[in-house]
Scaffold this active site. Structure first.
Site, PDB file in Angstrom:
ATOM      1  N   GLY A  10       0.649  -1.094  -0.143  1.00  0.00           N
ATOM      2  CA  GLY A  10      -0.037  -0.044   0.008  1.00  0.00           C
ATOM      3  C   GLY A  10       0.882   1.221   0.130  1.00  0.00           C
ATOM      4  O   GLY A  10       0.457   2.251   0.508  1.00  0.00           O
ATOM      5  N   GLN A  14      -1.760   7.570   0.970  1.00  0.00           N
ATOM      6  CA  GLN A  14      -1.312   8.564   1.711  1.00  0.00           C
ATOM      7  C   GLN A  14      -0.113   8.435   2.757  1.00  0.00           C
ATOM      8  O   GLN A  14       0.575   9.395   2.993  1.00  0.00           O
ATOM      9  CB  GLN A  14      -2.681   9.187   2.504  1.00  0.00           C
ATOM     10  CG  GLN A  14      -2.550  10.396   3.273  1.00  0.00           C
ATOM     11  CD  GLN A  14      -3.665  10.756   4.432  1.00  0.00           C
ATOM     12  OE1 GLN A  14      -4.432   9.951   4.559  1.00  0.00           O
ATOM     13  NE2 GLN A  14      -3.300  12.044   4.807  1.00  0.00           N
ATOM     14  N   ASP A  54      -1.163  -7.751  -5.270  1.00  0.00           N
ATOM     15  CA  ASP A  54      -2.459  -7.347  -4.848  1.00  0.00           C
ATOM     16  C   ASP A  54      -2.511  -8.283  -3.472  1.00  0.00           C
ATOM     17  O   ASP A  54      -2.151  -9.546  -3.662  1.00  0.00           O
ATOM     18  CB  ASP A  54      -3.357  -8.102  -5.781  1.00  0.00           C
ATOM     19  CG  ASP A  54      -4.710  -8.121  -5.416  1.00  0.00           C
ATOM     20  OD1 ASP A  54      -5.114  -7.698  -4.223  1.00  0.00           O
ATOM     21  OD2 ASP A  54      -5.644  -8.578  -6.243  1.00  0.00           O
ATOM     22  N   ILE A  55      -2.612  -7.640  -2.487  1.00  0.00           N
ATOM     23  CA  ILE A  55      -2.666  -8.378  -1.098  1.00  0.00           C
ATOM     24  C   ILE A  55      -3.601  -9.472  -0.954  1.00  0.00           C
ATOM     25  O   ILE A  55      -3.255 -10.488  -0.269  1.00  0.00           O
ATOM     26  CB  ILE A  55      -2.938  -7.263  -0.066  1.00  0.00           C
ATOM     27  CG1 ILE A  55      -2.828  -7.689   1.328  1.00  0.00           C
ATOM     28  CG2 ILE A  55      -4.143  -6.711  -0.272  1.00  0.00           C
ATOM     29  CD1 ILE A  55      -1.424  -8.181   1.667  1.00  0.00           C
ATOM     30  N   TYR A 144     -15.610  -0.558   8.541  1.00  0.00           N
ATOM     31  CA  TYR A 144     -14.267  -0.037   8.763  1.00  0.00           C
ATOM     32  C   TYR A 144     -13.691  -0.397  10.278  1.00  0.00           C
ATOM     33  O   TYR A 144     -12.767  -1.357  10.618  1.00  0.00           O
ATOM     34  CB  TYR A 144     -13.975   1.029   8.585  1.00  0.00           C
ATOM     35  CG  TYR A 144     -12.536   1.639   8.543  1.00  0.00           C
ATOM     36  CD1 TYR A 144     -11.449   1.184   7.904  1.00  0.00           C
ATOM     37  CD2 TYR A 144     -12.092   2.778   9.370  1.00  0.00           C
ATOM     38  CE1 TYR A 144     -10.092   1.696   8.057  1.00  0.00           C
ATOM     39  CE2 TYR A 144     -11.005   3.316   9.537  1.00  0.00           C
ATOM     40  CZ  TYR A 144      -9.931   2.925   8.745  1.00  0.00           C
ATOM     41  OH  TYR A 144      -8.648   3.170   9.011  1.00  0.00           O
ATOM     42  N   LYS A 148     -11.241  -3.230  11.866  1.00  0.00           N
ATOM     43  CA  LYS A 148     -10.046  -2.916  12.385  1.00  0.00           C
ATOM     44  C   LYS A 148      -9.923  -3.572  13.901  1.00  0.00           C
ATOM     45  O   LYS A 148      -8.957  -4.073  14.418  1.00  0.00           O
ATOM     46  CB  LYS A 148      -9.766  -1.295  12.763  1.00  0.00           C
ATOM     47  CG  LYS A 148      -9.335  -0.705  11.420  1.00  0.00           C
ATOM     48  CD  LYS A 148      -8.140  -0.797  10.914  1.00  0.00           C
ATOM     49  CE  LYS A 148      -7.662   0.078   9.679  1.00  0.00           C
ATOM     50  NZ  LYS A 148      -6.469  -0.677   9.130  1.00  0.00           N
TER      51      LYS A 148
END
Ligand SMILES: NC(=O)c1ccc[n+]([C@@H]2O[C@H](COP(=O)([O-])OP(=O)(O)OC[C@H]3O[C@@H](n4cnc5c(N)ncnc54)[C@H](O)[C@@H]3O)[C@@H](O)[C@H]2O)c1
Length: 314
Positions: A10, A14, A54-55, A144, A148
């Protein structure tokens, strides 16, 4: 001593761009392999090795780890809070399976360390709103946040059961100017600077008094590397550490921007992200990270604004 070889997954995102560049400064360009599903970010070009990956393809990932003699993985690929609500199934699959693929390979290949970020999104409306502690009620309401929180327990499980030295931070909203944000609820705090400079105005998707925990990217990068370089006996949290730097509302950041652009105008048009923001704490207690590995932020809102303005105008 083992010569570390790091894979950042990734790396075009950001955080990935800045983390890859920071790791390359410490470990050397050729010792940090950047990877992503999308093309190599322009800021990474020419600074070190890049592989397309690709993970979700565990075999391909495994081959790369062996072929490149990888000893550490930083896993940053994920679907973030706001984007996740648009496609819950995809967010769950990517965020969970991606992590499980990495943890399994780390176990099988005896990697020295793995880094995987969690988020303040693990907290929900029943968590304390102010100075939210490390251990508390945790009932997330976004896919999300659920992914997590489940991920944190998988990290703990792989450490306890297999001895995989996986470490994690619950990042707050991260503010940066180098690479674009990836679809989180705190993205307004980046867009506001960009539009203040280009348009002189900004329409905010959160209400003016919505306080959220935030951090400037240089602090987040430093926190990540300090955590990963801490001696193993200092790490008491094997789920994920709370970390914190500042907390502010859109009205407060707008007031700070007006010190540089007095005519800057902000209007408010809350959308579906308001409910997500309201389910999260306004501020975070990070005393365990401060105690265990001496975490200390450097940037407050004024320092962040000054640096953002300087660099975006630059
Ligand atoms: N940015 C924040 O404010 C913030 C806050 C809390 C936690 N985090 C966490 O930090 C991590 C990185 O966040 P970011 O803001 O850099 O996200 P981002 O969306 O900017 O970057 C994620 C990167 O992962 C890549 N990716 C997506 N699917 C992939 C796949 N199948 N295989 C390989 N790569 C794939 C994307 O192309 C992208 O470049 C995530 O786990 C995120 O949940 C971020």
């Amino acid at each position: 001593m083992v010569k570390e070889k790091i894979l950042v997954i990734g790396a075009s995102g950001q955080i990935g761009v800045e983390l890859t560049l920071a790791l390359r400064k410490i470990y050397g360009n050729s010792s940090v392999v950047a990877s992503d599903l999308r093309e190599e970010n322009d800021l990474l070009k020419g600074t070190g090795p890049y592989v397309s990956l690709d993970i979700m393809n565990k075999e391909m990932l495994h081959v790369q780890v062996i072929r490149q003699n990888i000893t550490q993985i930083y896993l940053l690929a994920a679907i973030l809070s706001a984007t996740g609500e648009k496609n819950p199934g995809l967010a769950w699959n990517l965020n969970m399976q991606g992590l499980l693929n990495v943890l399994d390979i780390a176990k099988d290949e005896n990697l020295t360390r793995v880094y995987w970020p969690s988020s303040i999104a693990v907290f929900g409306p029943t968590s304390p709103r102010k100075n939210c502690p490390q251990q508390t009620i945790i009932e997330p309401i976004t896919v999300y946040g659920i992914s997590k929180y489940a991920g944190e327990f998988w990290c703990n499980y792989y450490f306890q059961r297999y001895g995989v030295d996986v470490r994690s931070l619950r990042y707050p909203g991260l503010i940066s100017y180098k690479s674009a944000p990836g679809g989180g609820t705190t993205d307004y705090a980046i867009e506001i600077f960009q539009e203040a400079l280009t348009e002189g105005s900004y329409e905010c998707f959160l209400k003016e008094d919505t306080y959220l925990p935030m951090m400037y990217m240089p602090d987040a990068i430093r926190a990540t590397i300090e955590l990963m370089e801490s001696p193993v006996e200092k790490i008491s949290i094997r789920t994920s550490y709370n970390i914190s730097a500042m907390s502010f509302s859109p009205a407060e950041v707008a007031a700070e921007i007006r010190k540089y652009i007095p005519e800057f105008k902000i209007t408010y048009k809350p959308d579906y992200r308001q409910a997500i923001a309201e389910s999260w704490p306004q501020s975070i207690d990070d005393s365990t990270a401060r105690r265990d590995w001496n975490w200390k932020p450097e940037f407050d809102l004024a320092g962040l604004c000054a640096d953002m303005m300087k660099n975006l105008k630059g």
